[in-house]
Design an enzyme around this catalytic site. Structure first.
Site, PDB file in Angstrom:
ATOM      1  N   GLU A   1       1.055  -1.068  -0.120  1.00  0.00           N
ATOM      2  CA  GLU A   1       0.358   0.280  -0.159  1.00  0.00           C
ATOM      3  C   GLU A   1       1.136   1.637  -0.221  1.00  0.00           C
ATOM      4  OE1 GLU A   1      -3.694   0.614   3.178  1.00  0.00           O
ATOM      5  OE2 GLU A   1      -2.634   2.213   2.428  1.00  0.00           O
TER       6      GLU A   1
ATOM      7  N   HIS B   1       2.131   4.577  -1.890  1.00  0.00           N
ATOM      8  CA  HIS B   1       1.813   5.243  -2.936  1.00  0.00           C
ATOM      9  C   HIS B   1       2.960   6.152  -3.299  1.00  0.00           C
ATOM     10  CE1 HIS B   1      -2.237   3.763  -0.760  1.00  0.00           C
ATOM     11  NE2 HIS B   1      -1.437   4.437   0.006  1.00  0.00           N
TER      12      HIS B   1
ATOM     13  N   HIS C   1      -9.297   1.242  -1.208  1.00  0.00           N
ATOM     14  CA  HIS C   1      -8.229   1.576  -0.969  1.00  0.00           C
ATOM     15  C   HIS C   1      -9.277   3.289   0.098  1.00  0.00           C
ATOM     16  CE1 HIS C   1      -5.540   4.926  -0.605  1.00  0.00           C
ATOM     17  NE2 HIS C   1      -5.184   4.992   0.190  1.00  0.00           N
TER      18      HIS C   1
ATOM     19  N   ASP D   1       1.472   1.997   3.923  1.00  0.00           N
ATOM     20  CA  ASP D   1       1.226   2.619   3.596  1.00  0.00           C
ATOM     21  C   ASP D   1       2.270   4.452   3.491  1.00  0.00           C
ATOM     22  OD1 ASP D   1      -0.722   4.556   2.726  1.00  0.00           O
ATOM     23  OD2 ASP D   1      -2.010   4.275   4.592  1.00  0.00           O
TER      24      ASP D   1
END
Ligand code: ZN
Length: 323
Positions: A13, A15, A166, A286
């Site tokens: 996850e 980004h 998400h 994340d």
């Protein structure tokens, strides 16, 4: 507890962004203090220096990158959304090609038109080598249990492409939360929004129609694992005309996979493993919204036997993404 950062890790996850997409994220990034926002933008756009340095320090061997939320799902102009999403996927695959040992990618999809989303997913997986897609919740108020999206789910199943659901901002703030903006976003509202979206898919029978589908949920499964028993019990009492082939709780083993992203709590992890089973819980960070150091420290120190730690840190991901 294993010695610090000796376990190989895979995280997905994670980004990135590019300037044209950052505009769409202003709905939540505008609330960050300026110095934090500045650092966040730098980290989102950096694919090499800082990102690799932190990965190395935590022994994060491989990450699957995804465009930051909400991306093109928030764009009203459908043609523009589809074009920029495709360009994003081309850009991402080019960047991955520079360092394929460390980076993979999830497709970014506009999701306005289920048929086009299916075509782009297929192109992204078959031609660009991306590992599935990350979808940022609803698309301007449309949820993925809408029957029109069955075409998209059929494609994801046929490609055996995992789909990461998400969070994004709620389409409308419910009366329950109105006047309490501290609860609208990542603090609580996103959990409610994304968990609710996943349950819509489950109770709409999406997993019955597409039993091979693999749905990924971050943030300890948006806390849904802790509801399994109650979902079964209260669905039995209040089915509202819905019929499912299995108990709601069983889809958490057959179709749902969760990540530890943004929830670095050992008691919560132990509970989630108890509910999900050891094969369906996977490490993630994340980045850059959460700290790589904190996430790695947490998973290395969690009270797990070593075989379980290896599965959660990397072995489950290798299997899921065929790495
Ligand atoms: Zn995220």
């Amino acid at each position: 507890m294993s010695p610090m950062n000796t376990t190989p890790k895979i995280a997905f996850e994670e980004h990135f962004s590019i300037p044209v997409f950052s505009e769409y994220a202003k709905s939540f990034t505008q609330h960050l203090p300026p110095e934090i926002r500045h650092d966040l933008v730098y980290r989102l756009e950096d694919m090499d220096a800082k990102r690799l340095e932190e990965m190395d320090a935590g022994r994060v061997e491989y990450v699957i990158l995804s465009q930051s939320a909400p991306g093109m799902q928030a764009e009203a102009d459908v043609a523009l959304a589809e074009r920029l999403a495709s360009e994003n996927n081309d850009f991402l695959s080019e960047r991955i090609a520079r360092n394929p040992k460390r980076f993979g990618g999830f497709a970014h999809l506009s999701m306005h038109d289920p048929k086009q989303a299916a075509r782009e997913l297929e192109r992204a997986v078959r031609q660009l080598g991306l590992k599935g897609a990350l979808i940022n919740g609803h698309t301007r108020g449309r949820y993925l249990d809408e029957p029109a999206y069955d075409e998209f789910w059929a494609c994801a199943e046929a490609l055996d492409a995992p789909i990461y659901l998400h969070p994004a901002n709620m389409a409308e703030i419910p009366l329950l939360l109105k006047g309490a903006p501290v609860l609208y976003g990542a603090t609580f509202g996103w959990t409610m929004e994304t968990g609710g979206h996943a349950l819509r898919l489950l109770f709409a029978g999406v997993f019955d129609r597409f039993p091979g589908l693999k749905l990924l949920l971050g943030h300890m499964g948006e806390f849904l694992p802790f509801m399994r028993w109650r979902l079964d019990s209260r669905f039995l009492a209040y089915p509202h005309g819905v019929t499912l082939k299995k108990k709601p709780s069983q889809y958490f083993q057959s179709n749902i996979f969760i990540t530890t992203s943004g929830v670095c709590s050992a008691p919560t992890l132990i509970g989630a493993i108890g509910e999900m089973g050891v094969d369906n819980v996977l490490f993630s960070i994340d980045y850059p919204y959460e700290s790589t150091v904190d996430a790695c420290r947490f998973i290395e120190a969690a009270p797990l036997d070593e075989a379980t730690r290896q599965k959660i840190c990397h072995e489950n991901a290798r299997q899921l993404f065929k790495l």
